[in-house]
Design a protein around this motif. Sequence first.
Motif, PDB file in Angstrom:
ATOM      1  N   TYR A   1       5.007   6.982  -0.254  1.00 58.19           N
ATOM      2  CA  TYR A   1       6.429   6.679  -0.336  1.00 58.19           C
ATOM      3  C   TYR A   1       7.274   7.746   0.366  1.00 58.19           C
ATOM      4  O   TYR A   1       8.398   8.043  -0.041  1.00 58.19           O
ATOM      5  CB  TYR A   1       6.854   6.551  -1.799  1.00 58.19           C
ATOM      6  CG  TYR A   1       6.021   5.572  -2.570  1.00 58.19           C
ATOM      7  CD1 TYR A   1       5.973   4.232  -2.199  1.00 58.19           C
ATOM      8  CD2 TYR A   1       5.251   5.982  -3.659  1.00 58.19           C
ATOM      9  CE1 TYR A   1       5.187   3.328  -2.893  1.00 58.19           C
ATOM     10  CE2 TYR A   1       4.471   5.078  -4.360  1.00 58.19           C
ATOM     11  CZ  TYR A   1       4.442   3.758  -3.977  1.00 58.19           C
ATOM     12  OH  TYR A   1       3.664   2.853  -4.652  1.00 58.19           O
ATOM     13  N   SER A   2       6.730   8.335   1.433  1.00 55.43           N
ATOM     14  CA  SER A   2       7.468   9.326   2.203  1.00 55.43           C
ATOM     15  C   SER A   2       8.580   8.642   3.001  1.00 55.43           C
ATOM     16  O   SER A   2       8.667   7.404   3.051  1.00 55.43           O
ATOM     17  CB  SER A   2       6.524  10.058   3.160  1.00 55.43           C
ATOM     18  OG  SER A   2       6.023   9.170   4.139  1.00 55.43           O
ATOM     19  N   ASP A   3       9.426   9.435   3.640  1.00 52.29           N
ATOM     20  CA  ASP A   3      10.549   8.893   4.414  1.00 52.29           C
ATOM     21  C   ASP A   3      10.146   8.452   5.811  1.00 52.29           C
ATOM     22  O   ASP A   3      11.005   8.206   6.656  1.00 52.29           O
ATOM     23  CB  ASP A   3      11.664   9.947   4.517  1.00 52.29           C
ATOM     24  CG  ASP A   3      12.363  10.163   3.186  1.00 52.29           C
ATOM     25  OD1 ASP A   3      12.418   9.196   2.403  1.00 52.29           O
ATOM     26  OD2 ASP A   3      12.847  11.277   2.943  1.00 52.29           O
ATOM     27  N   ASN A   4       8.862   8.359   6.071  1.00 50.39           N
ATOM     28  CA  ASN A   4       8.365   7.924   7.377  1.00 50.39           C
ATOM     29  C   ASN A   4       8.672   6.435   7.572  1.00 50.39           C
ATOM     30  O   ASN A   4       8.011   5.564   7.010  1.00 50.39           O
ATOM     31  CB  ASN A   4       6.860   8.164   7.478  1.00 50.39           C
ATOM     32  CG  ASN A   4       6.310   7.834   8.849  1.00 50.39           C
ATOM     33  OD1 ASN A   4       7.042   7.391   9.735  1.00 50.39           O
ATOM     34  ND2 ASN A   4       5.017   8.042   9.039  1.00 50.39           N
TER      35      ASN A   4
ATOM     36  N   GLY B   1       7.288   1.263   7.395  1.00 44.43           N
ATOM     37  CA  GLY B   1       8.031   0.139   6.849  1.00 44.43           C
ATOM     38  C   GLY B   1       8.905   0.540   5.669  1.00 44.43           C
ATOM     39  O   GLY B   1       8.925   1.706   5.253  1.00 44.43           O
ATOM     40  N   PRO B   2       9.641  -0.430   5.117  1.00 41.76           N
ATOM     41  CA  PRO B   2      10.532  -0.155   3.977  1.00 41.76           C
ATOM     42  C   PRO B   2       9.766   0.456   2.803  1.00 41.76           C
ATOM     43  O   PRO B   2       8.660   0.021   2.486  1.00 41.76           O
ATOM     44  CB  PRO B   2      11.085  -1.544   3.619  1.00 41.76           C
ATOM     45  CG  PRO B   2      10.950  -2.332   4.881  1.00 41.76           C
ATOM     46  CD  PRO B   2       9.709  -1.831   5.538  1.00 41.76           C
TER      47      PRO B   2
ATOM     48  N   TYR C   1      20.243   2.931  -5.236  1.00 45.14           N
ATOM     49  CA  TYR C   1      21.538   2.817  -4.558  1.00 45.14           C
ATOM     50  C   TYR C   1      21.462   3.389  -3.145  1.00 45.14           C
ATOM     51  O   TYR C   1      21.950   2.771  -2.183  1.00 45.14           O
ATOM     52  CB  TYR C   1      22.608   3.554  -5.377  1.00 45.14           C
ATOM     53  CG  TYR C   1      23.949   3.657  -4.677  1.00 45.14           C
ATOM     54  CD1 TYR C   1      24.804   2.557  -4.611  1.00 45.14           C
ATOM     55  CD2 TYR C   1      24.348   4.865  -4.089  1.00 45.14           C
ATOM     56  CE1 TYR C   1      26.031   2.656  -3.970  1.00 45.14           C
ATOM     57  CE2 TYR C   1      25.570   4.971  -3.444  1.00 45.14           C
ATOM     58  CZ  TYR C   1      26.410   3.853  -3.386  1.00 45.14           C
ATOM     59  OH  TYR C   1      27.615   3.950  -2.730  1.00 45.14           O
ATOM     60  N   ILE C   2      20.830   4.549  -2.996  1.00 43.58           N
ATOM     61  CA  ILE C   2      20.714   5.192  -1.687  1.00 43.58           C
ATOM     62  C   ILE C   2      19.870   4.348  -0.734  1.00 43.58           C
ATOM     63  O   ILE C   2      20.172   4.238   0.462  1.00 43.58           O
ATOM     64  CB  ILE C   2      20.104   6.603  -1.833  1.00 43.58           C
ATOM     65  CG1 ILE C   2      21.037   7.506  -2.642  1.00 43.58           C
ATOM     66  CG2 ILE C   2      19.830   7.207  -0.468  1.00 43.58           C
ATOM     67  CD1 ILE C   2      22.391   7.726  -2.019  1.00 43.58           C
ATOM     68  N   TYR C   3      18.821   3.730  -1.262  1.00 43.38           N
ATOM     69  CA  TYR C   3      17.895   2.943  -0.435  1.00 43.38           C
ATOM     70  C   TYR C   3      18.118   1.440  -0.610  1.00 43.38           C
ATOM     71  O   TYR C   3      17.190   0.659  -0.407  1.00 43.38           O
ATOM     72  CB  TYR C   3      16.453   3.289  -0.804  1.00 43.38           C
ATOM     73  CG  TYR C   3      16.017   4.656  -0.342  1.00 43.38           C
ATOM     74  CD1 TYR C   3      15.434   4.841   0.913  1.00 43.38           C
ATOM     75  CD2 TYR C   3      16.180   5.772  -1.157  1.00 43.38           C
ATOM     76  CE1 TYR C   3      15.026   6.090   1.337  1.00 43.38           C
ATOM     77  CE2 TYR C   3      15.787   7.033  -0.738  1.00 43.38           C
ATOM     78  CZ  TYR C   3      15.214   7.186   0.505  1.00 43.38           C
ATOM     79  OH  TYR C   3      14.817   8.433   0.929  1.00 43.38           O
ATOM     80  N   TYR C   4      19.338   1.048  -0.939  1.00 42.13           N
ATOM     81  CA  TYR C   4      19.579  -0.367  -1.226  1.00 42.13           C
ATOM     82  C   TYR C   4      19.335  -1.261  -0.013  1.00 42.13           C
ATOM     83  O   TYR C   4      18.998  -2.433  -0.158  1.00 42.13           O
ATOM     84  CB  TYR C   4      21.004  -0.581  -1.739  1.00 42.13           C
ATOM     85  CG  TYR C   4      21.207  -1.969  -2.305  1.00 42.13           C
ATOM     86  CD1 TYR C   4      20.554  -2.354  -3.470  1.00 42.13           C
ATOM     87  CD2 TYR C   4      22.032  -2.900  -1.656  1.00 42.13           C
ATOM     88  CE1 TYR C   4      20.716  -3.636  -3.988  1.00 42.13           C
ATOM     89  CE2 TYR C   4      22.200  -4.180  -2.166  1.00 42.13           C
ATOM     90  CZ  TYR C   4      21.536  -4.538  -3.337  1.00 42.13           C
ATOM     91  OH  TYR C   4      21.685  -5.812  -3.836  1.00 42.13           O
ATOM     92  N   ASP C   5      19.503  -0.709   1.193  1.00 45.47           N
ATOM     93  CA  ASP C   5      19.225  -1.504   2.391  1.00 45.47           C
ATOM     94  C   ASP C   5      17.755  -1.914   2.448  1.00 45.47           C
ATOM     95  O   ASP C   5      17.416  -2.982   2.986  1.00 45.47           O
ATOM     96  CB  ASP C   5      19.601  -0.727   3.652  1.00 45.47           C
ATOM     97  CG  ASP C   5      18.833   0.584   3.774  1.00 45.47           C
ATOM     98  OD1 ASP C   5      18.628   1.249   2.733  1.00 45.47           O
ATOM     99  OD2 ASP C   5      18.436   0.943   4.896  1.00 45.47           O
ATOM    100  N   GLN C   6      16.882  -1.077   1.861  1.00 48.97           N
ATOM    101  CA  GLN C   6      15.463  -1.416   1.801  1.00 48.97           C
ATOM    102  C   GLN C   6      15.136  -2.237   0.550  1.00 48.97           C
ATOM    103  O   GLN C   6      14.204  -3.048   0.559  1.00 48.97           O
ATOM    104  CB  GLN C   6      14.618  -0.140   1.839  1.00 48.97           C
ATOM    105  CG  GLN C   6      14.817   0.669   3.120  1.00 48.97           C
ATOM    106  CD  GLN C   6      13.911   1.871   3.207  1.00 48.97           C
ATOM    107  OE1 GLN C   6      12.719   1.783   2.925  1.00 48.97           O
ATOM    108  NE2 GLN C   6      14.469   3.014   3.605  1.00 48.97           N
ATOM    109  N   VAL C   7      15.894  -2.011  -0.506  1.00 45.32           N
ATOM    110  CA  VAL C   7      15.725  -2.827  -1.722  1.00 45.32           C
ATOM    111  C   VAL C   7      16.000  -4.293  -1.407  1.00 45.32           C
ATOM    112  O   VAL C   7      15.307  -5.195  -1.887  1.00 45.32           O
ATOM    113  CB  VAL C   7      16.672  -2.336  -2.848  1.00 45.32           C
ATOM    114  CG1 VAL C   7      16.650  -3.304  -4.028  1.00 45.32           C
ATOM    115  CG2 VAL C   7      16.268  -0.935  -3.304  1.00 45.32           C
TER     116      VAL C   7
END
Length: 267
Positions: free
Chosen positions: A92-95, A99-100, A220-226
């Motif tokens: 679950y790194s920021d790489n 992918g999401p 909330y920060i990663y909602y675009d991926q959620v």
Amino acid sequence: MLIEYYQSKTEQLLKNYVSVDPFLIYTSVVIGIIGCKMVYDLSQLFSVYFFKSYLDLTNSRQIEWSNRAISTFHAVYITSMSIYFILWSDLYSDNLDRGPITLRSSILSTSTLGVSVGYFLSDIGMIIWCYPSLGGIEYIFHHVLSLVGVTYTMLTGEAQIYTYMVLVSEATTPSINLRWYLDAAGMKRSRAYIINGVVMFVAWLVARILLFVYLFYHAYIYYDQVKKMHGFGIFLTLVVPALLSVMNSIWFWKIVKGLKKTITKRD
């Protein structure tokens, strides 16, 4: 014709949602169930020889004794694996090339959840079978919520990072069970009981209150991926932790009152 129609619809639904090998799912779940049975039997065996107070308990309390051994074993297992995936694994790194973050999974992360599903199925079965001695309706509600969430992420590979964040809350289980064991052994007024109460308070605050706040902040920060998940996955990611947070807050208030009462009595 009607049966064939619904069978076709079911197969299509599974094809659209289930993203892992069914053999992996069945195997891990069965391992979880068998593991629970083994821990239960070993708990009964060893308790007879190493804990004198065990034989003085009623039959229902002996069942609860062994049932708590299962939940303690599962808590240590799933908390350790959850911390590994969240902090040490690069799953679950920021790489962004992977992918999401909400759609990432692996054979190990999925099978780990399968074992946990096996535990929740076993524990719900015992709670219902022995109802209400192992817990009331709130425990069934809590377990069903957890089971639905964990099963969905196991099958689809979606939102596993948030599932593991929630499962870190199992870190509070050993201290909760130790509190019950100390009470059953007649050590409610001991120093160990008070120390365990403080540990339980701190663990609950960190793992079931603050961590859930961070989970919502992360979503909330990663909602675009959620938003890349299926609608039901988004619903579970936001609603299940919210409901569990309400229950955790109510139980936390009871823990605070109980700890305060214990310390006041000792003084």
